[in-house]
Design a protein around this motif. Structure first.
Motif, mmCIF file in Angstrom:
data_model
loop_
_atom_site.group_PDB
_atom_site.id
_atom_site.type_symbol
_atom_site.label_atom_id
_atom_site.label_comp_id
_atom_site.label_asym_id
_atom_site.label_seq_id
_atom_site.Cartn_x
_atom_site.Cartn_y
_atom_site.Cartn_z
ATOM 1 N N GLY A 81 0.810 -1.209 0.000
ATOM 2 C CA GLY A 81 0.000 0.000 0.000
ATOM 3 C C GLY A 81 0.840 1.253 0.000
ATOM 4 N N GLU A 82 1.884 1.286 0.828
ATOM 5 C CA GLU A 82 2.762 2.448 0.881
ATOM 6 C C GLU A 82 3.522 2.613 -0.441
ATOM 7 N N TYR A 83 3.934 1.488 -1.024
ATOM 8 C CA TYR A 83 4.635 1.518 -2.315
ATOM 9 C C TYR A 83 3.751 2.144 -3.387
ATOM 10 N N LEU A 84 2.485 1.720 -3.467
ATOM 11 C CA LEU A 84 1.580 2.262 -4.473
ATOM 12 C C LEU A 84 1.329 3.753 -4.253
ATOM 13 N N ARG A 85 1.205 4.177 -2.994
ATOM 14 C CA ARG A 85 1.000 5.602 -2.723
ATOM 15 C C ARG A 85 2.225 6.405 -3.164
ATOM 16 N N THR A 86 3.412 5.872 -2.934
ATOM 17 C CA THR A 86 4.639 6.569 -3.324
ATOM 18 C C THR A 86 4.755 6.671 -4.841
ATOM 19 N N VAL A 87 4.475 5.556 -5.509
ATOM 20 C CA VAL A 87 4.545 5.543 -6.969
ATOM 21 C C VAL A 87 3.514 6.495 -7.563
ATOM 22 N N ARG A 88 2.314 6.523 -6.994
ATOM 23 C CA ARG A 88 1.235 7.348 -7.560
ATOM 24 C C ARG A 88 1.550 8.845 -7.448
ATOM 25 N N ARG A 89 2.430 9.233 -6.542
ATOM 26 C CA ARG A 89 2.722 10.658 -6.367
ATOM 27 C C ARG A 89 3.368 11.269 -7.613
ATOM 28 N N ASP A 90 4.267 10.510 -8.286
ATOM 29 C CA ASP A 90 4.915 11.084 -9.471
ATOM 30 C C ASP A 90 4.677 10.222 -10.715
ATOM 31 N N LEU A 91 3.573 9.467 -10.702
ATOM 32 C CA LEU A 91 3.293 8.565 -11.816
ATOM 33 C C LEU A 91 3.004 9.362 -13.083
ATOM 34 N N ARG A 92 3.680 8.970 -14.173
ATOM 35 C CA ARG A 92 3.472 9.619 -15.464
ATOM 36 C C ARG A 92 3.289 8.556 -16.542
ATOM 37 N N PHE A 93 2.819 9.002 -17.708
ATOM 38 C CA PHE A 93 2.507 8.083 -18.807
ATOM 39 C C PHE A 93 3.142 8.572 -20.099
ATOM 40 N N THR A 94 3.707 7.629 -20.837
ATOM 41 C CA THR A 94 4.082 7.852 -22.233
ATOM 42 C C THR A 94 3.299 6.841 -23.057
ATOM 43 N N VAL A 95 2.509 7.330 -23.996
ATOM 44 C CA VAL A 95 1.660 6.479 -24.828
ATOM 45 C C VAL A 95 2.076 6.645 -26.284
ATOM 46 N N LEU A 121 -7.809 9.288 -25.027
ATOM 47 C CA LEU A 121 -7.298 8.536 -23.872
ATOM 48 C C LEU A 121 -6.854 9.462 -22.747
ATOM 49 N N GLU A 122 -6.605 10.732 -23.078
ATOM 50 C CA GLU A 122 -6.104 11.649 -22.053
ATOM 51 C C GLU A 122 -7.064 11.725 -20.870
ATOM 52 N N GLY A 123 -8.366 11.704 -21.152
ATOM 53 C CA GLY A 123 -9.334 11.742 -20.068
ATOM 54 C C GLY A 123 -9.286 10.504 -19.197
ATOM 55 N N ASP A 124 -9.006 9.344 -19.790
ATOM 56 C CA ASP A 124 -8.898 8.104 -19.019
ATOM 57 C C ASP A 124 -7.633 8.082 -18.170
ATOM 58 N N LEU A 125 -6.582 8.713 -18.649
ATOM 59 C CA LEU A 125 -5.299 8.664 -17.948
ATOM 60 C C LEU A 125 -5.165 9.744 -16.873
ATOM 61 N N ARG A 126 -5.863 10.847 -17.036
ATOM 62 C CA ARG A 126 -5.665 11.987 -16.142
ATOM 63 C C ARG A 126 -5.833 11.639 -14.665
ATOM 64 N N PRO A 127 -6.830 10.806 -14.278
ATOM 65 C CA PRO A 127 -6.968 10.510 -12.838
ATOM 66 C C PRO A 127 -5.777 9.760 -12.250
ATOM 67 N N PHE A 128 -4.972 9.134 -13.089
ATOM 68 C CA PHE A 128 -3.851 8.352 -12.580
ATOM 69 C C PHE A 128 -2.542 9.146 -12.533
ATOM 70 N N ILE A 129 -2.493 10.286 -13.199
ATOM 71 C CA ILE A 129 -1.254 11.074 -13.233
ATOM 72 C C ILE A 129 -1.005 11.685 -11.865
ATOM 73 N N GLY A 130 0.211 11.493 -11.351
ATOM 74 C CA GLY A 130 0.538 11.956 -10.007
ATOM 75 C C GLY A 130 0.710 13.453 -9.922
ATOM 76 N N PRO A 131 0.451 14.032 -8.737
ATOM 77 C CA PRO A 131 0.570 15.491 -8.575
ATOM 78 C C PRO A 131 2.005 15.994 -8.750
ATOM 79 N N GLU A 132 2.991 15.109 -8.566
ATOM 80 C CA GLU A 132 4.387 15.518 -8.718
ATOM 81 C C GLU A 132 4.987 15.041 -10.035
ATOM 82 N N ALA A 133 4.136 14.562 -10.954
ATOM 83 C CA ALA A 133 4.637 14.012 -12.211
ATOM 84 C C ALA A 133 5.251 15.105 -13.068
ATOM 85 N N GLY A 134 6.336 14.766 -13.735
ATOM 86 C CA GLY A 134 7.010 15.709 -14.624
ATOM 87 C C GLY A 134 7.503 15.005 -15.865
#
Length: 946
Positions: free
Chosen positions: A673-687, A701-714
């Motif tokens: 659980g802690e691992y997933l929370r850490t990963v989700r903080r900066d999770l980004r996508f390349t499609v 697809l951008e609308g489907d992916l947006r909820p998963f993008i982390g607040p610290e993603a760059g």
């Protein structure tokens, strides 16, 4: 009269070589013709104007089933002996060296009821290559001088496969059939079975076998290349006529494959690896082998599906099974066919094997009670039809090998279509299959470390036991199944019905559609393929996916959870012509390929997993499977172990499986659980969408992916590989519980870029056949003896490897060293002609038109990962290959292999047979116990994906 005879002869030839009405797929552009030589040899000709190589295959319907009782393995042994000289070309290496000199490859395969020989060469050399191939098959010398050498080669090949659990189980299933049936005999051959015996001299039997079975009237041939059909036909008539017609006739066994004594049995089996499974086999009449109605495949499709209410869903819901597959074998026995179910069990399923069997037999009862409706048949026909219409094209070597074998099973007009053909629903045959699925006919193989055993199988030494299925077993299964709520499976919701093309012509230039913090969208069309298929590659990235040993272990558990919980979704996609895989590679990569209609719908369902709650039971099951997989790495093939160690040495950071296993044992659900929370903080996508997919499809697809993008993603995180350093010598050692030994040695160039990669490719091309001939053919060190280029990020090197049943790693290292000195002299003597032939062979493999979307996309994906926005990685490599000179290649070998100009790494896997033989020792070598020890000796390559 002479004129009349000429006209009649011309008409005869015309009738023998008509344009074959070969049924082809929508994407097949090639031209076909079939002919039958006067000797009875049927030949398929394939003209491919895009082909950069010419290829041929000859197949005959004879194999291990035809071995004489006195010489098990003789068919396989003959396959080896055939390559060691023929009447017109008596040198033992003439055949192989000619193929290699002309940019080609050759191989052969012996099955239960077939043997196939294949070659591929540069087109100008094809006539002589075909002449040599025909002479080899028609007039081999079979010189007794090479008998012991090839007996050792066959023995080494069998030893290398001895600890494969899949092979051991397959051999056990055959050997426990009716002992009077030839399928029960040892098939591969070893030093014991291939030997002189009272009344049976090996060489005499070898000659007799060849003269009996290698007959043109049995053979099927395929010629493939850029030559016209007329040119190919002339070659077939002139070169293949040397193969005589011996009027051979295939023998069908008299004894049935299974009597009542071999049915209704339970066989306990102990595996080499930590695995728990169950296989249920039914031996059925040969009459059920109908390539036009495929009753076995129709039933297997219903039993093996993973839609709602399927058999495997029932078992998974109970926590008893991880996976299930069903299939039939119509070729191995000649007078019988088999239908089999394979179930991979959980630890709970291992404890409750009776409940698993009760569920399976209850499902069979349901099939009998309700019948298998025509709806399922129509669904399968739709699947097969769309698969055939848009089947990826195999070319050259791969095509001729497959086509020649298919011609043994199907009329020539169905050489491509036969595996997909499904004409009508044969209800009577389907019901006959279902009716046979009863306990009294079942052969149940229970595989697990705790199974009771009281005997060993020949050669493979597989521990097993056998007992009859008793009335008490059947009663117990009946009671366990009472009250089970079973239904036949739902139909597949992902079957496409829209095969339209989104563009008349693809734009092959990759284009970035979106570049935002946490999201990059790329698009490109295919320059070669016009078909309703696409590749949707999604890379999930975070700086925390696998930066530490604990994170790497948690990523493994996460991928196992993903695999278990979405196995049904993956199978449904596969049935509908969609490949779906989720893997760990610089983050997590979700790859969807195949028919494009439902790809954008499928991706959000795959990502939904990140939002699902993980129960303690799910976590413990995934953790147990991760631990089992890691533990089993100790018992995989030794060459595979060595190559795995090599990959860990090249990748930064990385840890070997023993370290990951130790860390995994201490993981908890809270850690995940802690691992997933850490990963989700900066999770980004390349499609990246490639092929028959529009830019608008990707933007949606951008609308489907947006909820998963982390607040610290760059931007994409930095990835790393080692950077070789001059003068470093490293020595990695590992003892194995298996018997053989394996040695892999790699030499890594400190220079980076396409020039270094080109030099390593050319160097490997010059050395590959020399290494194989010396260590495999001449010195008989083992079945696996190979060289290979080593490519990692922007750097490159060359590797050499052998797995041996006769030498420990110290002995192998001595033979490697001897080869290096000999190869230096050989390289200095390479002619310009040979060098140019090798260069053209490498260039041909890089510049040929891609056969599939996957092949075309491969280079784009590599450039995307390495951050090459120009997407010209292949072009640069091709340019460097064209500019490279022979003196440069020789100098690279002198400085890097013979001198201290690069990094030298020795990977030793010492088997138990060689415990007392000692390790190889290199002067000045640094001992590395873990990949991290090696990484400290190296520099670092850093690169950032797009």
């Amino acid at each position: 009269m002479p004129i009349l005879r000429f006209v009649l002869f011309f008409l005869f030839l015309a009738l023998q070589a008509q344009a074959a009405q070969v049924r082809i797929s929508d994407t097949d552009y090639r031209a076909y013709r079939a002919l039958t030589l006067e000797t009875g040899l049927e030949v398929l000709l394939v003209h491919d104007q895009r082909a950069s190589k010419a290829a041929a295959a000859l197949a005959l319907p004879v194999g291990s089933l035809d071995n004489p009782d006195s010489q098990p393995g003789l068919a396989h042994y003959l396959e080896h002996m055939l390559f060691l000289g023929s009447t017109s070309y008596p040198g033992p290496e003439e055949y192989q060296s000619f193929i290699t000199r002309n940019g080609g490859q050759t191989n052969a395969a012996t099955g239960y009821t077939s043997t196939t020989y294949m070659i591929e060469v540069d087109p100008p050399a094809f006539p002589e290559a075909l002449r040599r191939m025909a002479d080899t098959l028609a007039r081999p010398l079979l010189d007794p001088v090479y008998a012991d050498k090839e007996r050792n080669a066959v023995n080494a090949e069998m030893e290398s496969k001895k600890h494969s659990d899949g092979r051991r189980l397959a051999m056990l299933m055959l050997s426990t059939l009716n002992p009077d049936h030839p399928a029960t005999r040892f098939t591969g051959g070893n030093l014991e079975t291939l030997s002189d015996k009272p009344g049976s001299r090996l060489h005499d039997e070898l000659v007799r076998f060849h003269q009996t079975w290698y007959s043109a009237n049995l053979m099927k041939g395929v010629l493939y290349g850029p030559q016209s059909l007329d040119e190919l036909e002339a070659l077939a008539r002139s070169e293949l006529a040397v193969i005589p017609d011996r009027q051979a006739k295939i023998e069908v066994p008299v004894a049935p494959p299974a009597t009542d004594a071999e049915k209704g049995v339970i066989v306990g089996v102990r595996p080499v690896r930590e695995t728990r499974s169950m296989s249920i086999e039914f031996v059925l009449p040969q009459a059920l082998d109908d390539s036009r109605t495929k009753p076995l495949q129709v039933v297997s499709a219903v039993l093996g599906t993973e839609t709602g209410h399927s058999l495997v869903e029932m078992l998974r819901d109970k926590g008893l099974a991880l996976g299930l597959s069903a299939g039939g074998d119509t070729t191995s026995l000649r007078n019988g066919v088999t239908l089999s179910l394979f179930v991979q069990l959980t630890e709970e399923g291992d404890r409750k094997r009776d409940e698993v069997l009760a569920t399976i037999f209850a499902y069979f009862d349901l099939l009998r009670a309700q019948g298998l409706g025509e709806t399922y048949f129509e669904q399968l026909r739709r699947m097969l039809d769309m698969e055939f219409r848009f089947a990826p094209l195999a070319s050259g070597f791969d095509y001729v090998a497959s086509a020649a074998t298919q011609m043994l099973r199907h009329p020539v007009e169905d050489v491509n279509y036969g595996p997909y053909r499904l004409d009508s629903f044969d209800r009577e045959a389907v019901n006959s299959v279902i009716e046979a699925l009863r306990p009294e006919n079942a052969r149940i193989f229970q595989v697990g470390p705790d199974q009771p055993v009281d005997r060993e199988a020949f050669f493979y030494q597989t521990p097993y036991s056998a007992r009859p299925i008793e009335d008490g077993d059947i009663t117990r299964w009946g009671k366990l199944s009472a009250g089970m709520e079973l239904r036949l499976p739902d139909l597949n919701p992902f079957l496409p019905d829209d095969f339209s093309l989104v563009a008349a012509k693809g734009n092959a230039e990759p284009r970035k559609l979106t570049d935002k913090p946490g999201l990059s969208l790329w698009h490109a069309g295919s320059a070669f393929r016009q078909e309703p298929k696409a590749i949707l590659m999604t890379r999930l990235q975070s700086a925390h996916f696998a930066a530490t040993r604990e994170q790497t272990a948690l990523q493994g558990v996460l991928l196992e959870l993903w695999d278990q919980q979405q196995a049904g979704l993956r199978y449904q996609a596969m049935e509908a012509g969609l490949g779906l895989s989720v893997s760990g590679d610089e983050g997590i990569v979700i790859r969807i390929d195949g028919f494009s209609q439902h790809q954008a719908d499928l991706l959000p369902r795959v990502l939904d997993f990140l939002e699902q709650d993980v129960t303690p039971e799910d976590f413990m099951q995934a953790k147990a499977e991760q631990l089992r997989s890691l533990a089993n790495m100790e018992k995989q093939g030794l060459f595979g172990q060595a190559m795995g160690a090599m990959r860990n040495l090249l990748k930064v950071p990385s840890w070997d499986h023993r370290a990951i296993e130790e860390t995994t044992r201490g993981l908890t659900l809270q850690d995940l659980g802690e691992y997933l929370r850490t990963v989700r903080r900066d999770l980004r996508f390349t499609v990246f969408g490639f092929g028959n997919i529009t830019p608008d499809d990707l933007r949606k697809l951008e609308g489907d992916l947006r909820p998963f993008i982390g607040p610290e993603a760059g931007a994409p995180p930095i990835a790393t590989r080692i950077a070789p350093r001059q003068g470093v010598v490293a020595d990695y050692r590992k003892a194995s519980v298996l018997e053989d030994s394996a040695l892999v040695e790699m030499f890594l160039a400190p220079e980076t870029g396409s020039g270094s990669k080109a030099r390593m490719l050319l160097l490997e091309g010059l050395l590959s056949n020399r290494f194989f001939s010396r260590l495999r053919t001449e010195e008989q060190l083992g079945y696996v003896a190979t060289s290979f280029p080593v490519m990692f990020a922007h750097a490159a090197g060359i590797g050499f490897g052998v797995q041996s049943p006769v030498q420990g790693t110290a002995g192998l290292a001595d033979r490697f060293e001897s080869f290096y000195y000999t190869a230096l002299s050989q390289l200095r003597g390479v002619t310009g002609e040979e060098f140019e032939s090798v260069r053209q062979g490498v260039l041909a493999s890089l510049t040929k038109s891609p056969d599939t979307l996957e092949e075309e996309f491969g280079w784009l994906e590599t450039d995307l990962r390495l951050g090459n926005q120009a997407f010209d990685g292949r072009d640069k490599l091709v340019d460097s290959l064209r500019k490279a000179t022979l003196p440069e290649i020789v100098r690279a070998y002198e400085t890097m292999v013979m001198g201290p100009g690069g990094t030298r790494a020795l990977i030793q896997i010492q088997g138990s047979r060689f415990d007392d033989f000692g390790w190889a020792r290199k002067s000045g070598a640094e001992h590395v116990a873990e990949p991290t020890d090696f990484h400290r000796l190296m520099g670092v390559q850093r690169y950032q994906g797009l």
